[in-house]
Design an enzyme around this catalytic site. Structure first.
Site, PDB file in Angstrom:
ATOM      1  CG  ASP A   1      -2.950 -24.849  22.651  1.00 45.49           C
ATOM      2  OD1 ASP A   1      -3.179 -25.702  24.275  1.00 45.49           O
ATOM      3  OD2 ASP A   1      -2.796 -25.509  21.831  1.00 45.49           O
TER       4      ASP A   1
ATOM      5  CG  ASP B   1     -10.447  -9.171  21.986  1.00 45.14           C
ATOM      6  OD1 ASP B   1     -10.904  -9.000  23.208  1.00 45.14           O
ATOM      7  OD2 ASP B   1     -11.233  -8.044  21.151  1.00 45.14           O
TER       8      ASP B   1
ATOM      9  CE1 TYR C   1     -14.060 -26.148  24.333  1.00 44.07           C
ATOM     10  CE2 TYR C   1     -13.514 -28.614  24.772  1.00 44.07           C
ATOM     11  CZ  TYR C   1     -13.376 -27.323  24.187  1.00 44.07           C
ATOM     12  OH  TYR C   1     -11.827 -26.359  23.589  1.00 44.07           O
TER      13      TYR C   1
ATOM     14  CE  LYS D   1     -15.416 -10.171  21.490  1.00 42.85           C
ATOM     15  NZ  LYS D   1     -14.075  -8.671  20.889  1.00 42.85           N
TER      16      LYS D   1
ATOM     17  CG  ASP E   1      -8.923 -25.170  24.074  1.00 47.27           C
ATOM     18  OD1 ASP E   1      -8.148 -26.193  24.282  1.00 47.27           O
ATOM     19  OD2 ASP E   1      -9.488 -25.660  22.857  1.00 47.27           O
TER      20      ASP E   1
HETATM   21  C1  IPM Z   1      -6.837 -29.701  25.687  1.00 47.56           C
HETATM   22  C2  IPM Z   1      -7.700 -30.292  24.724  1.00 47.56           C
HETATM   23  C3  IPM Z   1      -8.936 -30.724  24.501  1.00 47.56           C
HETATM   24  C4  IPM Z   1     -10.172 -29.838  24.626  1.00 47.56           C
HETATM   25  C5  IPM Z   1      -9.478 -31.263  23.369  1.00 47.56           C
HETATM   26  C6  IPM Z   1      -8.646 -32.539  22.941  1.00 47.56           C
HETATM   27  C7  IPM Z   1     -10.389 -31.739  23.473  1.00 47.56           C
HETATM   28  O1  IPM Z   1      -7.333 -29.335  23.268  1.00 47.56           O
HETATM   29  O2  IPM Z   1      -6.765 -30.705  26.763  1.00 47.56           O
HETATM   30  O3  IPM Z   1      -6.595 -28.922  25.569  1.00 47.56           O
HETATM   31  O4  IPM Z   1     -10.416 -28.914  23.806  1.00 47.56           O
HETATM   32  O5  IPM Z   1     -10.451 -29.736  25.617  1.00 47.56           O
HETATM   33 MG    MG Z   2      -6.870 -27.492  23.990  1.00 49.87          MG
END
Ligand code: IPM
Ligand code: MG
Length: 356
Positions: free
Chosen positions: A251, A223, A142, A191, A247
């Site tokens: 999710d 993975d 990032y 990884k 990240d």
């Molecule tokens: C998160 C989001 C952010 C990230 C984006 C919006 C840049 O997906 O906070 O998880 O990737 O960190």
């Molecule tokens: Mg995210």
């Protein structure tokens, strides 16, 4: 206690959830005799529209001067075509970096009332889902060099992923400390069969491991971890990992708990001034309809009370109210289930307030 909170209302449906979280904070202040004042700061699409910059220095300064920052989510189709450094998301990354928030804590915990909303089989969910993703937040790909250039008549793009030992050590330590406060199990996700950065992570983690003999420590390729999260999530207590893996895995972890609309997060660095935000996005498709789920933002405010202000009882009061609302069968559209009552964003806020 007196606290000043910087509020970033964010884009699309985000102001709707921040509004509900502020009502909850006001209710807590009233009930427990605190004074919360708010400073509005602009970041993301809103800041681009107002200042032509996703995070002007003036707005970062407001956040740095606050006791903590509450944020909804940023981004949306309106700003999609912007160049990389002018996108709303860039404001978020600059905010995290500018505040030195290297430790992002994302809990994945099943709410028993929402067990049916999990896409996983009942027998997997019943074994329990309660783990935390500790994500490194201001390093790695990032924040490495990003460039696109011409070579041999075509475009080439490079995103580099640097990590230094001190960056790994400070987040690794948070991983071990978090595990010590929980079930004392830590999984380092990487990884290492491909990446140098992962091999460096492992060597630093091995050094730290000697300081935490009580923690059961293991390592897993990312993975495989993605697969294990849906196959056998009960094996995890604390996962520590680099920025992009965190990240993606957070999710996935949120989805198996029922709804991404329920998951809050905290980001902290060297001081108690943190950034609190739901892990979901700005949900442009449902903006302005009063249907978005405000709970992740309300729970983010609860995390702020707990981790930045040391207000344990107050934080418990918010979490218990959310629990009671779910017990009462109230659901926003994202987590609606047969036999439950569908409510909108404001009504969900009302329902939480009533139970504090
Ligand atoms: C998160 C989001 C952010 C990230 C984006 C919006 C840049 O997906 O906070 O998880 O990737 O960190
Ligand atoms: Mg995210």
């Amino acid at each position: 206690m007196q606290k000043n909170i910087a509020l970033i209302y964010g884009d699309c449906s985000s102001p709707e959830i921040v509004t509900q979280a502020v009502r909850v904070l006001d209710r807590i202040a009233e009930k427990y005799g605190h004074t919360f004042t708010y400073t509005r700061a602009y970041m993301g699409g809103e800041a681009i529209d107002k200042f032509g910059d996703p995070l002007p220095q003036s707005e970062l300064d407001k956040c740095l001067a606050s006791d903590s920052v509450l944020l909804g989510a940023v981004g949306g189709p309106k700003w999609e075509g912007m160049p990389g450094d002018k996108r709303p998301e860039k404001g978020l990354l600059r905010l995290r970096a500018g505040m030195g928030l290297y430790a992002n804590n994302r809990p994945a915990k099943i709410w028993p009332q929402l067990a049916d909303a999990s896409p996983l089989k009942k027998e997997i969910v019943e074994k329990g889902i309660d783990f935390i993703v500790v994500r490194e937040l201001i390093g790695g790909v990032y924040f490495g060099e990003h460039k696109t250039f011409e070579q041999n008549g075509e475009k080439v793009a490079v995103d580099s992923m640097p990590y230094s030992e001190h960056e790994i050590e400070r987040i690794g330590r948070i991983g071990f400390e978090t595990a010590m406060k929980r079930r004392k199990k830590l999984t380092c996700v990487d990884k290492a069969n491909v990446l140098d950065t992962s091999r460096l992570w492992r060597s630093v983690m091995h050094r730290l491991q000697a300081e935490y003999p009580e923690v059961e420590y293991n390592e897993m390729f990312v993975d495989n971890c993605a697969m294990q999260i849906c196959k056998n999530p009960s094996q995890f207590d604390v996962i520590v990992t680099e920025n992009m893996f965190g990240d993606i895995l957070s999710d996935e972890a949120s989805e198996i708990t029922g709804s991404i609309g329920m998951v809050p997060s905290s980001s902290l660095g060297a001081t108690s001034c943190g950034l609190y935000e739901p892990i979901h996005g700005s949900a442009p498709d449902i903006a302005g309809q009063d249907v978005v789920n405000p709970i992740a933002c309300i729970l983010s405010a609860a995390m702020m009370l707990r981790f930045s202000f040391g207000m344990t009882e107050e934080s418990d009061a918010v979490e218990n109210a959310v629990n009671a609302v779910l017990d009462a069968g109230l659901r926003t559209a994202d987590m609606m289930a047969p036999g439950c009552t569908k409510v909108g964003c404001t009504a969900m806020g009302d329902a939480v307030l009533e139970r504090i």
